[in-house]
Design an enzyme around this catalytic site. Sequence first.
Site, PDB file in Angstrom:
ATOM      1  N   THR A  94       0.853  -1.200   0.000  1.00  0.00           N
ATOM      2  CA  THR A  94       0.000   0.000   0.000  1.00  0.00           C
ATOM      3  C   THR A  94       0.883   1.241   0.000  1.00  0.00           C
ATOM      4  OG1 THR A  94      -1.754  -1.167   1.124  1.00  0.00           O
ATOM      5  CG2 THR A  94      -1.889   1.224   1.219  1.00  0.00           C
ATOM      6  N   THR A 109      -3.896   1.025  -3.021  1.00  0.00           N
ATOM      7  CA  THR A 109      -3.412  -0.298  -2.641  1.00  0.00           C
ATOM      8  C   THR A 109      -3.813  -1.384  -3.617  1.00  0.00           C
ATOM      9  OG1 THR A 109      -3.303  -1.857  -0.775  1.00  0.00           O
ATOM     10  CG2 THR A 109      -5.462  -0.904  -1.234  1.00  0.00           C
ATOM     11  N   GLU A 161      -7.942  -7.644  -2.805  1.00  0.00           N
ATOM     12  CA  GLU A 161      -8.712  -6.860  -1.830  1.00  0.00           C
ATOM     13  C   GLU A 161      -9.887  -7.634  -1.248  1.00  0.00           C
ATOM     14  OE1 GLU A 161      -7.145  -3.791  -0.519  1.00  0.00           O
ATOM     15  OE2 GLU A 161      -7.070  -3.548  -2.681  1.00  0.00           O
ATOM     16  N   ASP A 219     -10.301  -8.242   2.373  1.00  0.00           N
ATOM     17  CA  ASP A 219     -10.746  -7.203   3.309  1.00  0.00           C
ATOM     18  C   ASP A 219     -12.231  -7.332   3.663  1.00  0.00           C
ATOM     19  OD1 ASP A 219      -8.325  -6.016   3.767  1.00  0.00           O
ATOM     20  OD2 ASP A 219      -8.615  -4.354   2.390  1.00  0.00           O
ATOM     21  N   SER A 262     -12.293  -0.855   4.423  1.00  0.00           N
ATOM     22  CA  SER A 262     -10.870  -0.511   4.342  1.00  0.00           C
ATOM     23  C   SER A 262     -10.420   0.182   5.614  1.00  0.00           C
ATOM     24  CB  SER A 262     -10.651   0.420   3.151  1.00  0.00           C
ATOM     25  OG  SER A 262      -9.317   0.860   3.101  1.00  0.00           O
ATOM     26  N   SER A 263      -9.113   0.151   5.844  1.00  0.00           N
ATOM     27  CA  SER A 263      -8.534   0.945   6.932  1.00  0.00           C
ATOM     28  C   SER A 263      -7.831   2.185   6.401  1.00  0.00           C
ATOM     29  CB  SER A 263      -7.517   0.107   7.713  1.00  0.00           C
ATOM     30  OG  SER A 263      -8.138  -1.010   8.283  1.00  0.00           O
ATOM     31  N   GLY A 267      -0.279   0.116   5.879  1.00  0.00           N
ATOM     32  CA  GLY A 267      -0.050  -0.694   7.078  1.00  0.00           C
ATOM     33  C   GLY A 267      -1.260  -1.507   7.509  1.00  0.00           C
ATOM     34  N   GLY A 268      -2.208  -1.736   6.572  1.00  0.00           N
ATOM     35  CA  GLY A 268      -3.391  -2.528   6.928  1.00  0.00           C
ATOM     36  C   GLY A 268      -4.121  -1.862   8.082  1.00  0.00           C
TER      37      GLY A 268
HETATM   38  O1  DON Z   1      -7.779  -1.234   2.536  1.00  0.00           O
HETATM   39  C1  DON Z   1      -7.168  -1.745   3.465  1.00  0.00           C
HETATM   40  O2  DON Z   1      -7.405  -1.517   4.630  1.00  0.00           O
HETATM   41  C2  DON Z   1      -6.031  -2.698   3.148  1.00  0.00           C
HETATM   42  N1  DON Z   1      -6.305  -3.382   1.915  1.00  0.00           N
HETATM   43  C3  DON Z   1      -4.750  -1.941   3.103  1.00  0.00           C
HETATM   44  C4  DON Z   1      -3.588  -2.874   2.892  1.00  0.00           C
HETATM   45  C5  DON Z   1      -2.323  -2.350   3.407  1.00  0.00           C
HETATM   46  O3  DON Z   1      -2.217  -1.262   3.906  1.00  0.00           O
HETATM   47  C6  DON Z   1      -1.167  -3.262   3.281  1.00  0.00           C
HETATM   48  N2  DON Z   1      -0.024  -2.738   3.993  1.00  0.00           N
HETATM   49  N3  DON Z   1       0.546  -3.242   4.885  1.00  0.00           N
END
Ligand code: DON
Length: 576
Positions: free
Chosen positions: A379, A397, A418, A421, A450-451, A470-471
Amino acid sequence: MTPALRPVIRQAFTFCATLTLFAAFQATAADARPRHPPGTVIASAQALATDAGFEAIRNGGNAFDAAVATSAVLAVVEPISSGIGGGGFFLLHDAKTGRDVFVDARETAPESATPEAYLDKQGELDVDRAENGPWSAGIPGLPAALVHIASKYGRLPLRTTLAPAIKLAREGFEVYPRLERGYGSRREVMERYAGTRAVFLADGTPPKAGEILKQPDLAHTLELLAEKGRDGFYKGEVAEKLLKGVADEGGKWTAAELASYQVREREPLRFKYRGWDVITAPPPSSGGVALAQMLQILEGWDLAKLDEAHRVHVTVEAMRRAFRDRTIYLGDPDFVTVPMARLMDRNYAAGLRASIHPEKATPSALISGKPAPLEDDETTHFAIIDADGNRVSTTQTVNLLYGSGMIPPGTGVLLNDEMDDFALRPGTPNAFGVMGFEANAPKAGKRMLSSMTPTFIENADKSIAIGAPGGSRIITEVLLGILGYDAGLTPQEVAALPRFHHQWMPDVISAEKGALSPEAVKALEAMGHTVNAAEPTWGNLQTVQWDRRTNTLSGGSDPRNPVGKAEVQPSDAKGK
Ligand code: DON
């Protein structure tokens, strides 16, 4: 009125008059402030992408053109993180109208993505399907966003703004260590697919730092996007190849769902925190709601006056409560009713605050999920302020490292993963250890929660754009960044801030090595917290600031990522 009250009233009047005078003085001072920044600032995770943004500005473009150019270059040189096979969110401030708008280019679920499609014979989540290959991919949103932003907000044609990306895709760019490492960890998945092998094993061996990686098919796809707009990707040659590539690997997308993909313009969320206006991501991001909850809970303390252990304790307790609500209530607002009024309410936050014991951890009620992955961050986030005062904060991302790992042959488009998620199986944690229920169940056309939390924070003195990858940790990275700005830090200091995180489940404080002092860890453990105090670093925060008091621009690029670049260029004859 009794005479005894008169002096009180006179006093009150004098006080009000003083306030009015003070406000008038402040207004005059504010009016004297510069209306335009002295140039442009761009912070992104790749120097080549920052450079492409400035090229758009030099060509007469604005921050929105620069965002299109930066985003497209990231799609080429950072396939580990984002791309036109993925999606993202753009928070824009249009200086001309004074309007903030949130462009939601999140992927959508294909019709085939029923909850049953992701379960194995035992009824457990089929993690391979959720994270790898055609079933893990949602319908991409980023190409539609680039077209939308260029045509509605930009000044330049896509032919100009996509040119640097097309050149880098065709002529190649130098592979850097993070790309090589990421390939190593996703190699088994990526090499399952002929289309991916054709790009990453073109010379017979995996990409190595220092080698040149060329992506001629991606260059061609970007050219079609530049020439034909949406139809260059969602219809015709590219769409046909995407559909065939997905079908050949056993997945199911339809031409109609590709052709009908639409970005959504949404109202950003707004709330106040200690004199700052926070403007941030609405659902289908969970980040803005969580930020509102956490900051409004934390407003009950003067954090600067607390010792380290108590500051971390109350911050973590705020995180825990916001993540609990994320799990239960958040999902795509076009499909489910999210109780926004309640979740954003100051009184609701006050109630949550009252449930925090000043000296004791509140145990998260459920057993642990699996821990989140940590090594390298996928991301990407970037932020721009231009000389007109236009602002962009955007997070994009493909989800995990190199997304689904799959490139439909002939397209150069690395598809996202994705779908993971979504709460594909209720209550089962995803790759980031977060789970969900009905609100985030998959459904045709629905956007997965999403985050990603692209955010602006503003007061009379400063306009700031901030965000991170960072998820699930994105949300707490942005939180700590805002607290850092509130404590008076510069953008570069904010980007470098040590990080800690709690997401309700698992019930543990994760902290980067050195982020918490040994004494604070001991004190937190004594309060009942479980602390992992020596985790590897995470995140890749990018942030920019316009300080109106000094009329200066500055940027911060996360020092954890050596190839990022924050740069300020003054306006000159061509620079505006
Ligand atoms: O949208 C989201 O929350 C996740 N798909 C984001 C993924 C992400 O930040 C990966 N990084 N570590």
